[in-house]
Design a protein around this motif. Structure first.
Motif, PDB file in Angstrom:
ATOM      1  N   VAL A   1       0.252  -2.816  13.703  1.00  0.00           N
ATOM      2  CA  VAL A   1       0.780  -4.188  13.702  1.00  0.00           C
ATOM      3  C   VAL A   1       0.366  -4.880  12.415  1.00  0.00           C
ATOM      4  CG1 VAL A   1       0.767  -6.413  14.893  1.00  0.00           C
ATOM      5  CG2 VAL A   1       0.681  -4.290  16.215  1.00  0.00           C
ATOM      6  N   GLY A   2       1.313  -5.581  11.792  1.00  0.00           N
ATOM      7  CA  GLY A   2       1.034  -6.325  10.568  1.00  0.00           C
ATOM      8  C   GLY A   2       1.292  -5.502   9.325  1.00  0.00           C
ATOM      9  N   GLN A   3       1.074  -6.135   8.165  1.00  0.00           N
ATOM     10  CA  GLN A   3       1.237  -5.509   6.845  1.00  0.00           C
ATOM     11  C   GLN A   3       2.651  -4.980   6.649  1.00  0.00           C
ATOM     12  OE1 GLN A   3      -1.229  -6.261   5.147  1.00  0.00           O
ATOM     13  NE2 GLN A   3      -2.846  -6.506   6.667  1.00  0.00           N
ATOM     14  N   ASP A   4       3.649  -5.753   7.090  1.00  0.00           N
ATOM     15  CA  ASP A   4       5.032  -5.304   6.937  1.00  0.00           C
ATOM     16  C   ASP A   4       5.446  -5.205   5.484  1.00  0.00           C
ATOM     17  OD1 ASP A   4       5.315  -5.146   9.672  1.00  0.00           O
ATOM     18  OD2 ASP A   4       6.101  -7.182   9.887  1.00  0.00           O
TER      19      ASP A   4
ATOM     20  N   GLY B   1      -7.311 -14.077  10.907  1.00  0.00           N
ATOM     21  CA  GLY B   1      -6.653 -12.861  10.462  1.00  0.00           C
ATOM     22  C   GLY B   1      -7.493 -11.610  10.555  1.00  0.00           C
ATOM     23  N   ASP B   2      -8.637 -11.664  11.237  1.00  0.00           N
ATOM     24  CA  ASP B   2      -9.531 -10.519  11.379  1.00  0.00           C
ATOM     25  C   ASP B   2      -9.348  -9.949  12.782  1.00  0.00           C
ATOM     26  OD1 ASP B   2     -11.622  -8.709  11.639  1.00  0.00           O
ATOM     27  OD2 ASP B   2     -13.033  -9.937  10.501  1.00  0.00           O
TER      28      ASP B   2
ATOM     29  N   LEU C   1      -4.162 -10.710   8.527  1.00  0.00           N
ATOM     30  CA  LEU C   1      -3.134 -10.641   9.556  1.00  0.00           C
ATOM     31  C   LEU C   1      -2.660 -12.045   9.924  1.00  0.00           C
ATOM     32  CD1 LEU C   1      -4.692  -7.907  11.867  1.00  0.00           C
ATOM     33  CD2 LEU C   1      -2.816  -7.635  10.265  1.00  0.00           C
ATOM     34  N   SER C   2      -1.378 -12.187  10.127  1.00  0.00           N
ATOM     35  CA  SER C   2      -0.815 -13.477  10.513  1.00  0.00           C
ATOM     36  C   SER C   2      -1.188 -13.807  11.946  1.00  0.00           C
ATOM     37  CB  SER C   2       0.707 -13.452  10.357  1.00  0.00           C
ATOM     38  OG  SER C   2       1.289 -12.503  11.236  1.00  0.00           O
ATOM     39  N   VAL C   3      -0.982 -15.072  12.328  1.00  0.00           N
ATOM     40  CA  VAL C   3      -1.284 -15.495  13.693  1.00  0.00           C
ATOM     41  C   VAL C   3      -0.401 -14.739  14.688  1.00  0.00           C
ATOM     42  CG1 VAL C   3      -1.300 -17.464  15.273  1.00  0.00           C
ATOM     43  CG2 VAL C   3      -2.055 -17.756  12.908  1.00  0.00           C
ATOM     44  N   GLU C   4       0.876 -14.534  14.318  1.00  0.00           N
ATOM     45  CA  GLU C   4       1.784 -13.796  15.201  1.00  0.00           C
ATOM     46  C   GLU C   4       1.305 -12.369  15.417  1.00  0.00           C
ATOM     47  OE1 GLU C   4       2.654 -15.502  12.574  1.00  0.00           O
ATOM     48  OE2 GLU C   4       3.636 -17.245  13.476  1.00  0.00           O
ATOM     49  N   ALA C   5       0.871 -11.708  14.326  1.00  0.00           N
ATOM     50  CA  ALA C   5       0.357 -10.342  14.467  1.00  0.00           C
ATOM     51  C   ALA C   5      -0.904 -10.308  15.316  1.00  0.00           C
ATOM     52  CB  ALA C   5       0.090  -9.745  13.085  1.00  0.00           C
TER      53      ALA C   5
END
Length: 580
Positions: A154-157, A353-354, A294-298
């Motif tokens: 999840v994340g880092q798209d 983001g952690d 990482l974003s809040v959504e991720a």
């Protein structure tokens, strides 16, 4: 008997193909047979005269494969124990003549699938059928739920999204040398674990070292073994170094020739700027992958996946609740566990983001509530009563204690924040200036460091537009030195706001920069000091013309016409940057 005793006393050497230990005198002939059997795809047993070591028996796979029972001969015979280490999880890469992945007795395929599931980590399936308390025992939740495939990542798209270069290379098993740079908890180690899982399926050897505990000899041992694997088996080796910035420059130089010639593929993970912490020569041989927070959504996706794995029910704000609600662990004697939807959102924001901080904070909050025992709480939604363990936003905040502020006094964020403070004051934005000041102080920055930077700012950016700014900066430094934190924070805030509102002038700063440029660009020896400007404390100096024709300005009522620059610089105006 004497020959047998001599054979036992002889030193044993391990075969790199089948991992059997033999006397050194027999290793060459044995290795030739092993390589011939490997090239022909035969399933014959290796030489049985020497007894295998206990380590070989542990590495060779299921006991049924290494039981020593005779196997049928022929091209369709199953793979022998000597190949089980190299073919683990490699059904698609089986050599010709061996049926794809059906090595060993019936039921080997499900066992191999289970083994692959264990390689990926615990995951969602491994947490089923237990109580919440049991699922939280042992390893931290962040390690238990570490993704094992790119599909679960999840994340880092921007780096690993569909159609990206890195994702295409990973799916094609073409791994270049990489340096993964990002803040803590952004997925660097997880990405390395995914690469390790994929490389094992493709037959590539994956070795993990941590720069916090590994030594140079450990690295040399891995590289030496990688050379043997590449020369004898044409097998690639991927070396993952966690916290690679902990290696000093000479230790990093160990990798240079081996990364250059492809002996190992290096993957390094670091939280520090590679431009400062990694050798430029090594950096030029690796591709730097920048991973963002990482974003809040991720973070919400990661937390919801963990909550689902634990069997915890999320209570929405518009959802009706009752004591017989279909909660978690309905078949066990443990009380059902609920968590507010708002608590999940708050945790996603507070972890900054952690993912590691977020998952461990969730684990701490759940364990604390389970320890408190079964209670009945009034849900904040429509005042309905829910029997069981209820986790609210306050419980999550208590688990984290305070917002997780990413700041490293000796790292990249240190320089980023002081640069932002400097530029905000220069731009006369008092709000932004206060924000960056608080960001540094709350992150643990030394107040005297900030005060020293303010002294510099007073002359560099304000200068003669407000000469009192330097006095304000010096007083701020002394005040911080006298009383320290946290009392001195308001002194720094006052000085920062004063500088943001003050008029700006870089006249002195620019003129001095022009003088330095003049000195650096001067051709030949520097011009001497004019004689009339020299001091003449002795008679000899006066006889040589030192101080001759000097005009003492206070003795004249009118302006004095006198040159103070060397003859070569006559007419130069450093304030205008040109020659008059």
């Amino acid at each position: 008997m004497e020959g047998a005793g001599a054979q036992q006393e002889a030193p044993l050497v391990r075969c790199p193909v089948c991992l059997w230990e033999l006397p050194a005198a027999h290793i060459n002939s044995h290795l030739d047979r092993c390589l011939q059997d490997s090239g022909a795809g035969r399933g014959g047993e290796p030489e049985r005269s020497p007894q295998p070591s206990s380590k070989k028996m542990r590495l060779s796979g299921p006991p049924a494969e290494s039981s020593g029972e005779p196997e049928p001969e022929g091209g369709s015979s199953p793979a022998t124990p000597m190949f089980s280490l190299f073919q683990k999880g490699r059904a698609a890469a089986a050599p010709p003549g061996i049926s794809g992945g059906a090595a060993g007795a019936p039921g080997a395929a499900p066992a191999a699938a289970a083994a692959r599931g264990q390689e990926r980590g615990v995951g969602l399936a491994a947490l089923r059928g237990e109580t919440v308390a049991q699922k939280l025992e042992g390893k931290p939740l962040a390690d238990k739920l570490r993704p094992g495939t790119l599909g679960d990542y999840v994340g880092q798209d921007q780096v690993l999204g569909e159609q990206t270069l890195l994702r295409s290379l990973l799916e094609a098993h073409e791994i270049p040398s990489l340096v993964l740079w990002g803040p803590p908890g952004c997925g660097k180690t997880t990405l390395a674990h995914i690469i390790a899982s994929n490389s094992k399926k493709n037959g590539t050897r994956f070795v993990t070292l941590s720069a916090t505990s590994a030594k140079t000899n450990d690295v040399r041992d891995v590289i030496k073994q990688a050379e043997n694997e590449k020369r004898l088996l044409k097998r690639k080796t991927i070396l993952f170094i966690d916290e690679i910035h902990r290696f000093n420059k000479s230790q990093q130089d160990t990798f240079l020739p081996h990364v250059e010639c492809g002996t190992v593929t290096l993957i390094g993970a670091t939280t520090e700027n590679p431009s400062f912490q990694v050798n430029s020569a090594l950096l030029s041989r690796c591709r730097v992958i920048v991973l963002e927070k990482l974003s809040v959504e991720a973070m919400e996706m990661i937390l919801m996946r963990a909550i689902k794995s634990l069997g915890i029910r999320v209570l929405g704000q518009d959802e009706q609740h009752s004591s017989s609600a279909n909660g978690s662990n309905s078949k066990s004697s443990e009380s059902p566990v609920y968590i507010e939807e708002k608590a999940v959102s708050t945790l996603a924001y507070l972890c900054d983001g952690d993912a590691r901080t977020g998952l461990n904070g969730l684990q701490l909050a759940v364990q604390a509530r389970l320890t408190a025992g079964k209670t009945s709480h009034q849900a904040s939604t429509q005042g309905c009563s829910v029997d069981g363990v209820f986790i609210t936003e306050d419980h999550v905040k208590e688990g984290l204690q305070r917002s997780h502020i990413l700041y490293d006094r000796a790292g990249e964020e240190h320089y980023n924040c002081i640069s932002a403070l400097h530029k905000s004051m220069r731009g006369s934005d008092e709000n932004a200036s206060l924000y960056w000041l608080a960001r540094m102080l709350e992150g643990g920055e030394d107040p005297l460091y900030v005060a020293r930077r303010l002294v510099r700012f007073a002359s560099e950016d304000i200068g003669l537009a407000d000469p009192l700014a330097l006095t304000q900066a010096i007083a701020t430094y002394q005040g911080c030195h006298f009383i320290g934190m946290p009392e001195c924070e308001v002194i720094l805030a006052q000085c920062v706001v004063y500088f943001a509102r003050a008029p700006k002038s870089i006249e002195v700063y620019s003129a001095y920069s022009n003088v330095k440029a003049c000195l650096r660009n001067h051709q030949g020896p520097l011009p001497p000091v004019p004689l009339h400007l020299r001091n003449a404390p002795t008679r000899l100096m006066k006889d040589l013309g030192y101080g001759k024709d000097y005009k003492y300005n206070p003795m004249y009522r009118e302006p004095v016409e006198q040159e103070y620059l060397p003859e070569e610089l006559k007419g130069v105006d450093f304030f205008k940057g040109q020659k008059m």
